[in-house]
Design a protein around this motif. Structure first.
Motif, PDB file in Angstrom:
ATOM      1  N   VAL A   1      36.055  57.404  26.787  1.00  0.00           N
ATOM      2  CA  VAL A   1      35.733  56.330  25.844  1.00  0.00           C
ATOM      3  C   VAL A   1      35.601  55.047  26.654  1.00  0.00           C
ATOM      4  O   VAL A   1      36.512  54.668  27.401  1.00  0.00           O
ATOM      5  CB  VAL A   1      36.832  56.194  24.767  1.00  0.00           C
ATOM      6  CG1 VAL A   1      36.490  55.069  23.806  1.00  0.00           C
ATOM      7  CG2 VAL A   1      36.996  57.512  24.008  1.00  0.00           C
ATOM      8  N   ILE A   2      34.457  54.393  26.514  1.00  0.00           N
ATOM      9  CA  ILE A   2      34.089  53.287  27.397  1.00  0.00           C
ATOM     10  C   ILE A   2      33.887  52.006  26.612  1.00  0.00           C
ATOM     11  O   ILE A   2      33.342  52.020  25.496  1.00  0.00           O
ATOM     12  CB  ILE A   2      32.790  53.635  28.164  1.00  0.00           C
ATOM     13  CG1 ILE A   2      32.962  54.943  28.934  1.00  0.00           C
ATOM     14  CG2 ILE A   2      32.399  52.507  29.112  1.00  0.00           C
ATOM     15  CD1 ILE A   2      31.660  55.479  29.514  1.00  0.00           C
ATOM     16  N   TYR A   3      34.313  50.909  27.203  1.00  0.00           N
ATOM     17  CA  TYR A   3      33.999  49.574  26.688  1.00  0.00           C
ATOM     18  C   TYR A   3      33.451  48.750  27.851  1.00  0.00           C
ATOM     19  O   TYR A   3      34.124  48.582  28.871  1.00  0.00           O
ATOM     20  CB  TYR A   3      35.238  48.911  26.103  1.00  0.00           C
ATOM     21  CG  TYR A   3      34.992  47.523  25.568  1.00  0.00           C
ATOM     22  CD1 TYR A   3      34.282  47.326  24.385  1.00  0.00           C
ATOM     23  CD2 TYR A   3      35.458  46.402  26.256  1.00  0.00           C
ATOM     24  CE1 TYR A   3      34.053  46.051  23.904  1.00  0.00           C
ATOM     25  CE2 TYR A   3      35.229  45.128  25.774  1.00  0.00           C
ATOM     26  CZ  TYR A   3      34.529  44.957  24.599  1.00  0.00           C
ATOM     27  OH  TYR A   3      34.298  43.689  24.125  1.00  0.00           O
ATOM     28  N   LYS A   4      32.213  48.309  27.691  1.00  0.00           N
ATOM     29  CA  LYS A   4      31.493  47.653  28.782  1.00  0.00           C
ATOM     30  C   LYS A   4      31.384  48.642  29.948  1.00  0.00           C
ATOM     31  O   LYS A   4      30.871  49.732  29.779  1.00  0.00           O
ATOM     32  CB  LYS A   4      32.156  46.328  29.159  1.00  0.00           C
ATOM     33  CG  LYS A   4      32.116  45.313  28.021  1.00  0.00           C
ATOM     34  CD  LYS A   4      32.670  43.980  28.417  1.00  0.00           C
ATOM     35  CE  LYS A   4      32.544  42.983  27.267  1.00  0.00           C
ATOM     36  NZ  LYS A   4      33.095  41.666  27.589  1.00  0.00           N
ATOM     37  N   ASP A   5      31.899  48.291  31.126  1.00  0.00           N
ATOM     38  CA  ASP A   5      31.802  49.210  32.272  1.00  0.00           C
ATOM     39  C   ASP A   5      33.165  49.795  32.614  1.00  0.00           C
ATOM     40  O   ASP A   5      33.397  50.236  33.731  1.00  0.00           O
ATOM     41  CB  ASP A   5      31.217  48.485  33.492  1.00  0.00           C
ATOM     42  CG  ASP A   5      32.022  47.246  33.868  1.00  0.00           C
ATOM     43  OD1 ASP A   5      32.952  46.892  33.114  1.00  0.00           O
ATOM     44  OD2 ASP A   5      31.716  46.644  34.904  1.00  0.00           O
ATOM     45  N   GLN A   6      34.064  49.805  31.650  1.00  0.00           N
ATOM     46  CA  GLN A   6      35.429  50.240  31.912  1.00  0.00           C
ATOM     47  C   GLN A   6      35.842  51.378  30.994  1.00  0.00           C
ATOM     48  O   GLN A   6      35.551  51.362  29.796  1.00  0.00           O
ATOM     49  CB  GLN A   6      36.397  49.060  31.715  1.00  0.00           C
ATOM     50  CG  GLN A   6      37.854  49.453  31.876  1.00  0.00           C
ATOM     51  CD  GLN A   6      38.703  48.322  32.417  1.00  0.00           C
ATOM     52  OE1 GLN A   6      38.201  47.381  33.017  1.00  0.00           O
ATOM     53  NE2 GLN A   6      39.995  48.431  32.211  1.00  0.00           N
ATOM     54  N   ILE A   7      36.531  52.368  31.547  1.00  0.00           N
ATOM     55  CA  ILE A   7      37.104  53.421  30.724  1.00  0.00           C
ATOM     56  C   ILE A   7      38.361  52.857  30.057  1.00  0.00           C
ATOM     57  O   ILE A   7      39.211  52.245  30.719  1.00  0.00           O
ATOM     58  CB  ILE A   7      37.440  54.687  31.549  1.00  0.00           C
ATOM     59  CG1 ILE A   7      37.981  55.775  30.626  1.00  0.00           C
ATOM     60  CG2 ILE A   7      38.390  54.377  32.701  1.00  0.00           C
ATOM     61  CD1 ILE A   7      38.116  57.134  31.288  1.00  0.00           C
ATOM     62  N   ILE A   8      38.453  53.040  28.748  1.00  0.00           N
ATOM     63  CA  ILE A   8      39.629  52.502  28.049  1.00  0.00           C
ATOM     64  C   ILE A   8      40.414  53.605  27.349  1.00  0.00           C
ATOM     65  O   ILE A   8      41.424  53.325  26.695  1.00  0.00           O
ATOM     66  CB  ILE A   8      39.210  51.393  27.050  1.00  0.00           C
ATOM     67  CG1 ILE A   8      38.123  51.868  26.076  1.00  0.00           C
ATOM     68  CG2 ILE A   8      38.721  50.158  27.790  1.00  0.00           C
ATOM     69  CD1 ILE A   8      38.626  52.343  24.775  1.00  0.00           C
TER      70      ILE A   8
ATOM     71  N   TYR B   1      32.062  59.413  37.472  1.00  0.00           N
ATOM     72  CA  TYR B   1      32.550  58.645  38.619  1.00  0.00           C
ATOM     73  C   TYR B   1      32.156  57.175  38.480  1.00  0.00           C
ATOM     74  O   TYR B   1      31.081  56.835  37.984  1.00  0.00           O
ATOM     75  CB  TYR B   1      31.949  59.211  39.906  1.00  0.00           C
ATOM     76  CG  TYR B   1      32.142  58.334  41.129  1.00  0.00           C
ATOM     77  CD1 TYR B   1      33.324  58.354  41.840  1.00  0.00           C
ATOM     78  CD2 TYR B   1      31.113  57.468  41.541  1.00  0.00           C
ATOM     79  CE1 TYR B   1      33.504  57.542  42.956  1.00  0.00           C
ATOM     80  CE2 TYR B   1      31.277  56.658  42.644  1.00  0.00           C
ATOM     81  CZ  TYR B   1      32.483  56.692  43.349  1.00  0.00           C
ATOM     82  OH  TYR B   1      32.645  55.879  44.441  1.00  0.00           O
ATOM     83  N   GLY B   2      33.036  56.291  38.941  1.00  0.00           N
ATOM     84  CA  GLY B   2      32.679  54.890  39.111  1.00  0.00           C
ATOM     85  C   GLY B   2      32.989  53.965  37.956  1.00  0.00           C
ATOM     86  O   GLY B   2      32.694  52.766  38.035  1.00  0.00           O
ATOM     87  N   LEU B   3      33.593  54.465  36.876  1.00  0.00           N
ATOM     88  CA  LEU B   3      33.975  53.557  35.791  1.00  0.00           C
ATOM     89  C   LEU B   3      35.197  52.739  36.218  1.00  0.00           C
ATOM     90  O   LEU B   3      36.125  53.267  36.844  1.00  0.00           O
ATOM     91  CB  LEU B   3      34.311  54.348  34.517  1.00  0.00           C
ATOM     92  CG  LEU B   3      33.173  55.092  33.841  1.00  0.00           C
ATOM     93  CD1 LEU B   3      33.712  55.902  32.663  1.00  0.00           C
ATOM     94  CD2 LEU B   3      32.084  54.135  33.366  1.00  0.00           C
ATOM     95  N   LYS B   4      35.208  51.484  35.855  1.00  0.00           N
ATOM     96  CA  LYS B   4      36.346  50.638  36.206  1.00  0.00           C
ATOM     97  C   LYS B   4      37.571  51.052  35.387  1.00  0.00           C
ATOM     98  O   LYS B   4      37.461  51.359  34.207  1.00  0.00           O
ATOM     99  CB  LYS B   4      36.032  49.170  35.938  1.00  0.00           C
ATOM    100  CG  LYS B   4      34.981  48.596  36.876  1.00  0.00           C
ATOM    101  CD  LYS B   4      34.715  47.139  36.552  1.00  0.00           C
ATOM    102  CE  LYS B   4      33.643  46.562  37.475  1.00  0.00           C
ATOM    103  NZ  LYS B   4      33.345  45.148  37.132  1.00  0.00           N
TER     104      LYS B   4
ATOM    105  N   GLU C   1      35.955  45.956  18.748  1.00  0.00           N
ATOM    106  CA  GLU C   1      35.417  46.423  17.458  1.00  0.00           C
ATOM    107  C   GLU C   1      34.661  47.735  17.608  1.00  0.00           C
ATOM    108  O   GLU C   1      34.539  48.495  16.653  1.00  0.00           O
ATOM    109  CB  GLU C   1      34.490  45.363  16.860  1.00  0.00           C
ATOM    110  CG  GLU C   1      35.168  44.034  16.553  1.00  0.00           C
ATOM    111  CD  GLU C   1      36.160  44.138  15.426  1.00  0.00           C
ATOM    112  OE1 GLU C   1      35.984  45.031  14.571  1.00  0.00           O
ATOM    113  OE2 GLU C   1      37.117  43.344  15.400  1.00  0.00           O
ATOM    114  N   GLY C   2      34.115  47.978  18.788  1.00  0.00           N
ATOM    115  CA  GLY C   2      33.326  49.189  18.990  1.00  0.00           C
ATOM    116  C   GLY C   2      33.408  49.657  20.425  1.00  0.00           C
ATOM    117  O   GLY C   2      33.680  48.873  21.358  1.00  0.00           O
TER     118      GLY C   2
END
Length: 262
Positions: A143-150, A221-224, A254-255
């Motif tokens: 699950v990603i938000y912007k360029d980061q895995i959250i 690979y490569g997600l912040k 929110e998304g």
């Protein structure tokens, strides 16, 4: 007898006085004056009652107008909130569109999902999204938000999914320190993330960046992941434990995007 005579004499004197005064016109004047006094009292009373009635009518009209204005003000307040929500949604969609395009450039296949529920007790640890099995979402997906895995998909339904964030102790992700290329894993520690299983003397320092290593089946690979905020003192033959913090605030999103393929 004397008392009776006195009464009759008084009556006679009164009648005589009345006749004399009547003849001179005084009684008529007094009667006219008395009539005027009573007439004025009655007119003043009528005027007072009319003014009081008009006051009550005016007060009632004012109260109705105040109630109308109060309702109109409440309607304007609701409309203002509605417009603010529309503008905020447009802003969020515009912001999301920017980072979603960045994901497209990386050739990720993803689905955008709205956050539809949070547990007040687990606010930063878990939330529910409006995408599920019918959208291709599977357990374990990033699950990603912007360029980061959250977080990762923890549970799926037909039309919804539950996400465990990287703060949750059950979430484990394979990672790499970008600057030193040291590999390890991170797992949630409620208010931060801890990195473990690191064997190196490559000069790991605070503020170094941690990214996904790509060893997980559903995580590219490569997600912040975050940045190193604290290094524990090393002991011989012991793993180095590293405290990591994400670079995004998980509390007000929110998304998010669910990575389907990469």
């Amino acid at each position: 007898m004397n008392k009776q005579r006195i009464k009759w004499r008084l009556v006679f004197l009164v009648l005589l006085l009345y006749i004399i005064l009547w003849g001179s016109g005084y009684v008529e004047i007094w009667a006219t004056n008395i009539q005027k006094v009573f007439s004025n009292i009655i007119n003043d009373s009528k005027n007072f009652l009319n003014e009081l009635k008009a006051l009550f009518t005016l007060t009632g009209n004012l109260q109705r107008e105040i109630e109308i204005l109060r309702n109109e003000n409440f309607d304007l307040y609701k409309e203002n909130l509605r417009l603010k929500m529309i503008l905020e949604n447009l802003r969020q969609k515009e912001e999301a569109a920017i980072w979603l395009k960045e994901l497209e450039k990386k050739n990720f296949s993803f689905v955008y999902a709205n956050i539809i529920g949070r547990d007040p007790v687990k606010w930063n640890l878990e939330f529910k999204i409006d995408k599920g099995e019918k959208d291709g979402v599977k357990k374990g997906m990033a699950v990603i938000y912007k360029d980061q895995i959250i977080g990762k998909i923890y549970k799926t339904g037909k039309n919804f999914s539950v996400v465990k964030t990287i703060y949750d102790p059950s979430t484990v992700v394979g990672v790499m320190i970008w600057e030193t290329k040291d590999y390890g894993i991170v797992k949630g520690a409620f208010d931060h993330i801890e990195m473990a299983y690191i064997f190196s003397d490559h000069g790991i320092k605070t503020n170094h960046n941690v990214i996904t290593s790509g060893i997980d089946e559903y995580i590219p690979y490569g997600l912040k992941v975050g940045y190193i905020s604290h290094l524990e003192e090393r002991n011989v033959l012991a793993f180095t434990r590293i405290k990591v913090y994400p670079r995004v605030d998980l509390s007000n999103m929110e998304g998010v995007a669910v990575c389907l393929k990469f």
